[in-house]
Scaffold this active site. Sequence first.
Site, mmCIF file in Angstrom:
data_model
loop_
_atom_site.group_PDB
_atom_site.id
_atom_site.type_symbol
_atom_site.label_atom_id
_atom_site.label_comp_id
_atom_site.label_asym_id
_atom_site.label_seq_id
_atom_site.Cartn_x
_atom_site.Cartn_y
_atom_site.Cartn_z
ATOM 1 N N TRP A 237 0.835 -1.210 0.000
ATOM 2 C CA TRP A 237 0.000 0.000 0.000
ATOM 3 C C TRP A 237 0.867 1.257 0.000
ATOM 4 O O TRP A 237 0.534 2.242 -0.669
ATOM 5 C CB TRP A 237 -0.983 -0.032 1.171
ATOM 6 C CG TRP A 237 -1.835 -1.259 1.106
ATOM 7 C CD1 TRP A 237 -1.862 -2.313 1.977
ATOM 8 C CD2 TRP A 237 -2.750 -1.618 0.058
ATOM 9 N NE1 TRP A 237 -2.721 -3.288 1.540
ATOM 10 C CE2 TRP A 237 -3.275 -2.893 0.366
ATOM 11 C CE3 TRP A 237 -3.157 -0.981 -1.119
ATOM 12 C CZ2 TRP A 237 -4.205 -3.543 -0.452
ATOM 13 C CZ3 TRP A 237 -4.086 -1.636 -1.937
ATOM 14 C CH2 TRP A 237 -4.598 -2.898 -1.608
ATOM 15 N N ASP B 87 -1.140 6.487 6.555
ATOM 16 C CA ASP B 87 -2.285 5.614 6.276
ATOM 17 C C ASP B 87 -2.335 4.617 7.436
ATOM 18 O O ASP B 87 -1.415 3.822 7.620
ATOM 19 C CB ASP B 87 -2.042 4.898 4.941
ATOM 20 C CG ASP B 87 -3.080 3.828 4.627
ATOM 21 O OD1 ASP B 87 -3.950 3.538 5.475
ATOM 22 O OD2 ASP B 87 -3.000 3.241 3.522
ATOM 23 N N LYS C 76 -11.406 -2.442 8.106
ATOM 24 C CA LYS C 76 -10.600 -3.426 8.806
ATOM 25 C C LYS C 76 -10.896 -3.432 10.300
ATOM 26 O O LYS C 76 -11.011 -4.478 10.917
ATOM 27 C CB LYS C 76 -9.115 -3.144 8.564
ATOM 28 C CG LYS C 76 -8.750 -3.256 7.091
ATOM 29 C CD LYS C 76 -7.393 -2.666 6.787
ATOM 30 C CE LYS C 76 -7.108 -2.654 5.312
ATOM 31 N NZ LYS C 76 -7.040 -3.964 4.679
#
Length: 360
Positions: A101, A171, A195
């Site tokens: 990511w 993030d 999540k």
Amino acid sequence: MGRVYNFSAGPAVLPEEVLKEAADEMLDYKGTGMSVMEMSHRSKAFDDIIKEAEKDIRDLMGIPDNYKVLFLQGGASQQFSAVPMNLMKNKKAAYIITGQWAKKAYQEAQKYGEAVAVASSADKTFSYIPDCSDLDIPEDADYVYICENNTIYGTKYKTLPNTKGHTLVADVSSCFLSEPVDVTKYGVIYGGVQKNVGPAGVVIAIIREDLITDDVLKGTPTMLKWKTQADADSLYNTPPCYGIYICGKVFKWIKKMGGLEAMKAHNEKKAKILYDYLDQSKLFKGTVVPEDRSLMNVPFVTGDAELDKKFVAEATAAGFVNLKGHRTVGGMRASIYNAMPIEGVEKLVEFMKKFEAENA
């Protein structure tokens, strides 16, 4: 079929209490005669929902008044573009590459300016966090970017990078609300909620007000300009109303559980059970260096692809689902987010011990 133990990396397990509450309110939310799914985002009922959700996340994280909380769409991946569009004044930014990511965010930033990779752990399949105490950060970098918890590879920053005075952007999708956080150390913290916080479809961005300006890159879409969203209190267009409603319920659940300190203790206890077993197992091995292990995502392997496959199949049949590792890594991964009960991890370890004995 009863509830399974869901070890998915996301969309992931939600607190049962929250799901039951939402089910009770599905047809009639607080006497409105309708579901939250059906109500106008301009209605008094929804205005109360979003304002209360913001108040609760501010309380939980200790978010200072000079930070805005935005409830957005497009997932964390859309912020890969929004971050450079809103922050790249000098057209330069530093990225620390610790997984897929962070790498994707870095590649996206290259479309808008010069993205500089100042550290990476790609040399060892992202199994560790690089030393970030003295990085060679360009003087004119607009920000330093990290992915704080790496869902796929199971690593987590235990110490934030020394940004040498530059704005830190993080993030935090897969460690959101899993432990206390000092918001003042960041310029921007954002994360997809699917999540640890709610259903897929919402990204929460916490942004210091001085970074929310009209001075954005030319061509920045109206919707991706943080000021558009901040000025409209996340209601510039129809937001993901139902997702925000569930996030609000999860915030209340975390408060009821004792807040982020209690959540951290709960998560450390769960992770210890699994890591302690992996460290003494002769069959299963963790893939991350111990000092950088995530409390949320635990990847492990047997060293034999066929045996890994057999384990995943038998675990699924026994009610332990979504344990297959990410396609880029293989093996297994147990995501043990806030809502995973300790009992779920204990039972998984029992099952692993049984599998090990049968396949020694």
